[in-house]
Structure formats: structure tokens, C-alpha cells
Scaffold this motif. Structure first.
Motif, PDB file in Angstrom:
ATOM      1  N   ALA A  77       0.828  -1.212   0.000  1.00 41.74           N
ATOM      2  CA  ALA A  77       0.000   0.000   0.000  1.00 41.74           C
ATOM      3  C   ALA A  77       0.861   1.260   0.000  1.00 41.74           C
ATOM      4  O   ALA A  77       0.341   2.374   0.021  1.00 41.74           O
ATOM      5  CB  ALA A  77      -0.912  -0.002   1.220  1.00 41.74           C
ATOM      6  N   ASP A  78       2.205   1.059   0.007  1.00 46.66           N
ATOM      7  CA  ASP A  78       3.126   2.190  -0.017  1.00 46.66           C
ATOM      8  C   ASP A  78       2.962   3.067   1.232  1.00 46.66           C
ATOM      9  O   ASP A  78       3.012   4.296   1.145  1.00 46.66           O
ATOM     10  CB  ASP A  78       2.881   3.011  -1.284  1.00 46.66           C
ATOM     11  CG  ASP A  78       4.174   3.635  -1.792  1.00 46.66           C
ATOM     12  OD1 ASP A  78       5.246   3.260  -1.269  1.00 46.66           O
ATOM     13  OD2 ASP A  78       4.110   4.500  -2.683  1.00 46.66           O
ATOM     14  N   GLY A  79       2.747   2.429   2.374  1.00 42.45           N
ATOM     15  CA  GLY A  79       2.537   3.175   3.616  1.00 42.45           C
ATOM     16  C   GLY A  79       3.801   3.218   4.463  1.00 42.45           C
ATOM     17  O   GLY A  79       4.725   2.427   4.273  1.00 42.45           O
ATOM     18  N   VAL A  80       3.811   4.144   5.422  1.00 41.31           N
ATOM     19  CA  VAL A  80       4.936   4.285   6.351  1.00 41.31           C
ATOM     20  C   VAL A  80       4.688   3.444   7.603  1.00 41.31           C
ATOM     21  O   VAL A  80       5.620   3.059   8.299  1.00 41.31           O
ATOM     22  CB  VAL A  80       5.119   5.785   6.724  1.00 41.31           C
ATOM     23  CG1 VAL A  80       6.054   5.963   7.912  1.00 41.31           C
ATOM     24  CG2 VAL A  80       5.637   6.556   5.520  1.00 41.31           C
ATOM     25  N   GLY A  81       3.424   3.141   7.875  1.00 42.78           N
ATOM     26  CA  GLY A  81       3.121   2.364   9.063  1.00 42.78           C
ATOM     27  C   GLY A  81       1.773   1.681   8.956  1.00 42.78           C
ATOM     28  O   GLY A  81       0.931   2.059   8.133  1.00 42.78           O
ATOM     29  N   LEU A  82       1.614   0.645   9.789  1.00 43.10           N
ATOM     30  CA  LEU A  82       0.339  -0.069   9.822  1.00 43.10           C
ATOM     31  C   LEU A  82       0.161  -0.657  11.222  1.00 43.10           C
ATOM     32  O   LEU A  82       1.102  -1.190  11.803  1.00 43.10           O
ATOM     33  CB  LEU A  82       0.352  -1.194   8.770  1.00 43.10           C
ATOM     34  CG  LEU A  82      -0.976  -1.890   8.484  1.00 43.10           C
ATOM     35  CD1 LEU A  82      -1.964  -0.945   7.780  1.00 43.10           C
ATOM     36  CD2 LEU A  82      -0.753  -3.133   7.613  1.00 43.10           C
ATOM     37  N   ALA A  83      -1.054  -0.539  11.746  1.00 46.85           N
ATOM     38  CA  ALA A  83      -1.364  -1.086  13.065  1.00 46.85           C
ATOM     39  C   ALA A  83      -2.344  -2.244  12.890  1.00 46.85           C
ATOM     40  O   ALA A  83      -3.184  -2.237  11.978  1.00 46.85           O
ATOM     41  CB  ALA A  83      -1.975   0.000  13.951  1.00 46.85           C
ATOM     42  N   ALA A  84      -2.250  -3.237  13.782  1.00 44.79           N
ATOM     43  CA  ALA A  84      -3.053  -4.453  13.640  1.00 44.79           C
ATOM     44  C   ALA A  84      -4.563  -4.199  13.482  1.00 44.79           C
ATOM     45  O   ALA A  84      -5.212  -4.876  12.684  1.00 44.79           O
ATOM     46  CB  ALA A  84      -2.773  -5.402  14.806  1.00 44.79           C
ATOM     47  N   PRO A  85      -5.154  -3.225  14.229  1.00 45.15           N
ATOM     48  CA  PRO A  85      -6.602  -3.024  14.042  1.00 45.15           C
ATOM     49  C   PRO A  85      -6.972  -2.618  12.615  1.00 45.15           C
ATOM     50  O   PRO A  85      -8.092  -2.860  12.181  1.00 45.15           O
ATOM     51  CB  PRO A  85      -6.937  -1.908  15.048  1.00 45.15           C
ATOM     52  CG  PRO A  85      -5.636  -1.285  15.403  1.00 45.15           C
ATOM     53  CD  PRO A  85      -4.612  -2.384  15.308  1.00 45.15           C
ATOM     54  N   GLN A  86      -6.020  -2.047  11.881  1.00 47.38           N
ATOM     55  CA  GLN A  86      -6.296  -1.667  10.486  1.00 47.38           C
ATOM     56  C   GLN A  86      -6.500  -2.891   9.589  1.00 47.38           C
ATOM     57  O   GLN A  86      -7.048  -2.762   8.503  1.00 47.38           O
ATOM     58  CB  GLN A  86      -5.154  -0.814   9.919  1.00 47.38           C
ATOM     59  CG  GLN A  86      -5.040   0.562  10.567  1.00 47.38           C
ATOM     60  CD  GLN A  86      -3.944   1.378   9.935  1.00 47.38           C
ATOM     61  OE1 GLN A  86      -2.787   1.256  10.307  1.00 47.38           O
ATOM     62  NE2 GLN A  86      -4.283   2.183   8.947  1.00 47.38           N
ATOM     63  N   VAL A  87      -6.013  -4.038  10.046  1.00 49.65           N
ATOM     64  CA  VAL A  87      -6.274  -5.268   9.299  1.00 49.65           C
ATOM     65  C   VAL A  87      -7.221  -6.178  10.090  1.00 49.65           C
ATOM     66  O   VAL A  87      -7.268  -7.390   9.871  1.00 49.65           O
ATOM     67  CB  VAL A  87      -4.968  -6.002   8.907  1.00 49.65           C
ATOM     68  CG1 VAL A  87      -4.183  -5.176   7.893  1.00 49.65           C
ATOM     69  CG2 VAL A  87      -4.096  -6.317  10.118  1.00 49.65           C
ATOM     70  N   GLY A  88      -7.944  -5.574  11.034  1.00 48.28           N
ATOM     71  CA  GLY A  88      -9.021  -6.294  11.708  1.00 48.28           C
ATOM     72  C   GLY A  88      -8.592  -7.136  12.889  1.00 48.28           C
ATOM     73  O   GLY A  88      -9.366  -7.966  13.371  1.00 48.28           O
ATOM     74  N   VAL A  89      -7.351  -6.937  13.381  1.00 53.18           N
ATOM     75  CA  VAL A  89      -6.844  -7.729  14.504  1.00 53.18           C
ATOM     76  C   VAL A  89      -6.663  -6.803  15.706  1.00 53.18           C
ATOM     77  O   VAL A  89      -5.871  -5.865  15.666  1.00 53.18           O
ATOM     78  CB  VAL A  89      -5.498  -8.406  14.146  1.00 53.18           C
ATOM     79  CG1 VAL A  89      -4.969  -9.195  15.331  1.00 53.18           C
ATOM     80  CG2 VAL A  89      -5.667  -9.311  12.925  1.00 53.18           C
ATOM     81  N   LEU A  90      -7.414  -7.077  16.784  1.00 53.15           N
ATOM     82  CA  LEU A  90      -7.407  -6.159  17.928  1.00 53.15           C
ATOM     83  C   LEU A  90      -6.296  -6.518  18.920  1.00 53.15           C
ATOM     84  O   LEU A  90      -6.546  -6.844  20.082  1.00 53.15           O
ATOM     85  CB  LEU A  90      -8.778  -6.137  18.594  1.00 53.15           C
ATOM     86  CG  LEU A  90      -9.862  -5.477  17.713  1.00 53.15           C
ATOM     87  CD1 LEU A  90     -11.245  -5.633  18.331  1.00 53.15           C
ATOM     88  CD2 LEU A  90      -9.550  -4.005  17.472  1.00 53.15           C
ATOM     89  N   ARG A  91      -5.058  -6.448  18.430  1.00 53.47           N
ATOM     90  CA  ARG A  91      -3.873  -6.721  19.240  1.00 53.47           C
ATOM     91  C   ARG A  91      -2.915  -5.551  19.133  1.00 53.47           C
ATOM     92  O   ARG A  91      -2.888  -4.858  18.108  1.00 53.47           O
ATOM     93  CB  ARG A  91      -3.174  -7.997  18.746  1.00 53.47           C
ATOM     94  CG  ARG A  91      -3.947  -9.244  19.054  1.00 53.47           C
ATOM     95  CD  ARG A  91      -4.277  -9.294  20.531  1.00 53.47           C
ATOM     96  NE  ARG A  91      -4.764 -10.601  20.906  1.00 53.47           N
ATOM     97  CZ  ARG A  91      -4.091 -11.409  21.734  1.00 53.47           C
ATOM     98  NH1 ARG A  91      -2.956 -11.047  22.259  1.00 53.47           N
ATOM     99  NH2 ARG A  91      -4.591 -12.579  22.037  1.00 53.47           N
TER     100      ARG A  91
END
Ligand code: ZN
Length: 150
Positions: free
Chosen positions: A42-56
Motif C-alpha cells: 500500500a506504499d505506507g509508512v506504518g500499519l497497526a493491527a486493528p487496520q487489518v481487523g486484529v485487535l492486538r
């Protein structure tokens, strides 16, 4: 490794508080790998688990200058200064805003080996630490930004 679907603003999952990881399991390692693939695709600088549906409490960040960070149960342990700059989010596509963030941020987290690590970042990396850690508490940058795209 796999590319995951990124949830978009409006999805309630993005507003939930994530649970800590108490043990590093193969599942958590796969999650990290898949999140890295997804962030890069996605050409992003960061990603957090809730953004992919994982609440960790799991975050990945990659900047051109500092490289890749894998953060499990991250916490901000120090910050200083201030910066005002443009911010966006893979869950809020096509939109941009101006935020105020600390200029320097130190986070303490667990790496994939279960070791405690401290990382200090400035400018883009400091902003990414704040942005991604906010996701773990259900906060989005649009809550605090002055939007500049409409
Ligand atoms: Zn985001």
C-alpha cells in the motif's frame, strides 16, 4: 506471507482498544509478516493491527531513512519538542491533514524475539510512532488534524 485487507474509516474495529500480546506465538509472527507485506504493497509508512481487523497491540513502521520497526505492546516512554506537518492514513485514503506531534519520541516495545527494545525517532519516525500507537487505542489522526483536502 499475504496481503491483508485494510479497513477504512467508518469501520467500528478502528475505534476499539486493542489487547496486549502476552505471548509471541507463530500466529503473531505471521501477523507481523503479513502486516509488513500489506504496508509495503500500500506504499505506507506504518500499519497497526486493528487496520487489518486484529485487535492486538502490534505495529509495523518503515521509513526510508530508519528502516523497518516491528513493535509489540509499544508504549511511548519519552517525548519532546513539537512539529506541525502533513499526515495521512491508509485507513483514510485520499485525505490529508495537518497535525501537531512531538518532534522526538522514544518507544519501548517487544520485538519478535520477545526482547524489550527502545527506539527513539524524530520528525517522520516520531510522527509515525504517535500515529500508529494511537490506532491501538482506537484513535485516528483525523480526530486531531486540521484537514486540508476538501
Ligand atoms: Zn493510520
Amino acid at each position: 506471507m499475504a496481503k491483508l485487507k485494510i479497513l477504512k474509516v467508518g469501520d467500528e474495529t478502528l475505534r476499539k482498544v486493542c489487547r496486549p500480546v502476552d505471548k509471541i506465538t507463530p500466529r503473531i509472527l505471521t501477523l507481523l509478516d503479513d502486516m509488513i507485506d500489506t504496508m509495503r504493497a500500500a506504499d505506507g509508512v506504518g500499519l497497526a493491527a486493528p487496520q487489518v481487523g486484529v485487535l492486538r497491540r502490534v505495529v509495523v513502521i518503515e521509513t526510508p531513512d530508519e528502516g523497518l520497526f516491528e513493535l509489540i505492546n509499544p508504549k511511548i516512554i519519552a517525548y519532546s519538542g513539537e512539529q506541525e506537518s502533513e499526515e495521512g492514513c491508509l485507513s483514510v485514503p485520499g485525505r490529508w491533514g495537518i497535525t501537531k506531534r512531538p518532534m522526538h519520541v522514544t518507544v519501548r516495545a517487544m520485538n519478535r524475539k520477545g526482547e524489550t527494545v527502545d527506539y527513539t525517532g524524530s520528525e517522520l519516525l516520531a510522527k509515525a510512532f504517535c500515529h500508529e500507537l494511537d490506532h491501538l487505542d482506537g484513535k485516528l489522526y483525523i480526530d486531531i488534524a486540521e484537514m486540508i483536502d476538501n
